[in-house]
Design an enzyme around this catalytic site. Sequence first.
Site, short mmCIF file in Angstrom:
data_model
loop_
_atom_site.label_atom_id
_atom_site.label_comp_id
_atom_site.label_asym_id
_atom_site.label_seq_id
_atom_site.Cartn_x
_atom_site.Cartn_y
_atom_site.Cartn_z
N CYS A 7 0.87 -1.18 0.00
CA CYS A 7 0.00 0.00 0.00
C CYS A 7 0.91 1.23 0.00
O CYS A 7 2.06 1.14 -0.41
CB CYS A 7 -0.98 -0.03 1.17
SG CYS A 7 -0.20 -0.01 2.81
N ASN A 10 2.29 1.48 4.39
CA ASN A 10 2.57 0.22 5.09
C ASN A 10 2.27 0.32 6.60
O ASN A 10 2.94 -0.31 7.41
CB ASN A 10 4.01 -0.27 4.86
CG ASN A 10 4.27 -1.72 5.29
OD1 ASN A 10 5.38 -2.05 5.71
ND2 ASN A 10 3.29 -2.58 5.21
N CYS A 12 -1.44 0.80 7.39
CA CYS A 12 -2.87 0.49 7.53
C CYS A 12 -3.28 -0.74 6.71
O CYS A 12 -3.53 -1.81 7.25
CB CYS A 12 -3.72 1.69 7.10
SG CYS A 12 -3.46 3.17 8.11
N ARG A 13 -3.37 -0.57 5.39
CA ARG A 13 -3.97 -1.63 4.57
C ARG A 13 -3.09 -2.86 4.41
O ARG A 13 -3.55 -3.99 4.65
CB ARG A 13 -4.36 -1.07 3.19
CG ARG A 13 -5.49 -0.07 3.26
CD ARG A 13 -5.62 0.71 1.98
NE ARG A 13 -4.45 1.59 1.77
CZ ARG A 13 -4.23 2.30 0.69
NH1 ARG A 13 -5.07 2.23 -0.32
NH2 ARG A 13 -3.17 3.08 0.59
N SER A 14 -1.85 -2.67 3.96
CA SER A 14 -1.03 -3.88 3.68
C SER A 14 -0.64 -4.64 4.96
O SER A 14 -0.58 -5.87 4.93
CB SER A 14 0.18 -3.56 2.80
OG SER A 14 1.06 -2.64 3.39
N ASP A 123 -8.04 3.90 1.04
CA ASP A 123 -7.11 4.34 2.07
C ASP A 123 -7.91 4.85 3.28
O ASP A 123 -8.66 5.82 3.17
CB ASP A 123 -6.26 5.46 1.48
CG ASP A 123 -5.19 5.95 2.42
OD1 ASP A 123 -5.21 5.56 3.61
OD2 ASP A 123 -4.33 6.71 1.98
#
Length: 154
Positions: A7, A10, A12-14, A123
Amino acid sequence: MRVLFVCLGNICRSPTAEGVLRHKLRQAGLADQIEVASAGTGDWHVGKAPDKRSQAAARERGYDLSAQRAQQVTRADFSRYDLILAMDNSNLRNLKALQPAKGRAELDLFLRRYQSERDEVPDPYYDGDQGFEQVLDLIERASDLLVVELKGRL
Ligand code: 4NP
């Protein structure tokens, strides 16, 4: 087999995808055969633990992200990983710009690959808690299909 989620930051999402996939692989008895990691296209948060909101939302569903530390994706990752999965189209564009001409990694958009009704994991960084729940919902669904694919590729 090695899988890398990418993401922007690195944090939050990934990291969420890393924690969810690792958990599901453990449940499927495949944890020893598949390595999972995550990285960001940006370097602002390198060395930091995942965002507190991501950690809290993940913990509620049984995923522990606390040991993860942010890192930035590198060109060498295209040789190291078999599958690199981007969280949104901007991440995918940045990865394509970094991708060496030769390299083993297959590069794809995470949700699109698993035919979810949307292409991108939005995001959540500037959102409220609802954004973090949505991130988990999207990642959990796609990860179930990713586990099936990985099982078939072993
Ligand atoms: P991520 O979220 O890409 O899911 O880790 C973000 C984290 C930090 C920032 C942007 C997105 N930031 O601008 O610092």
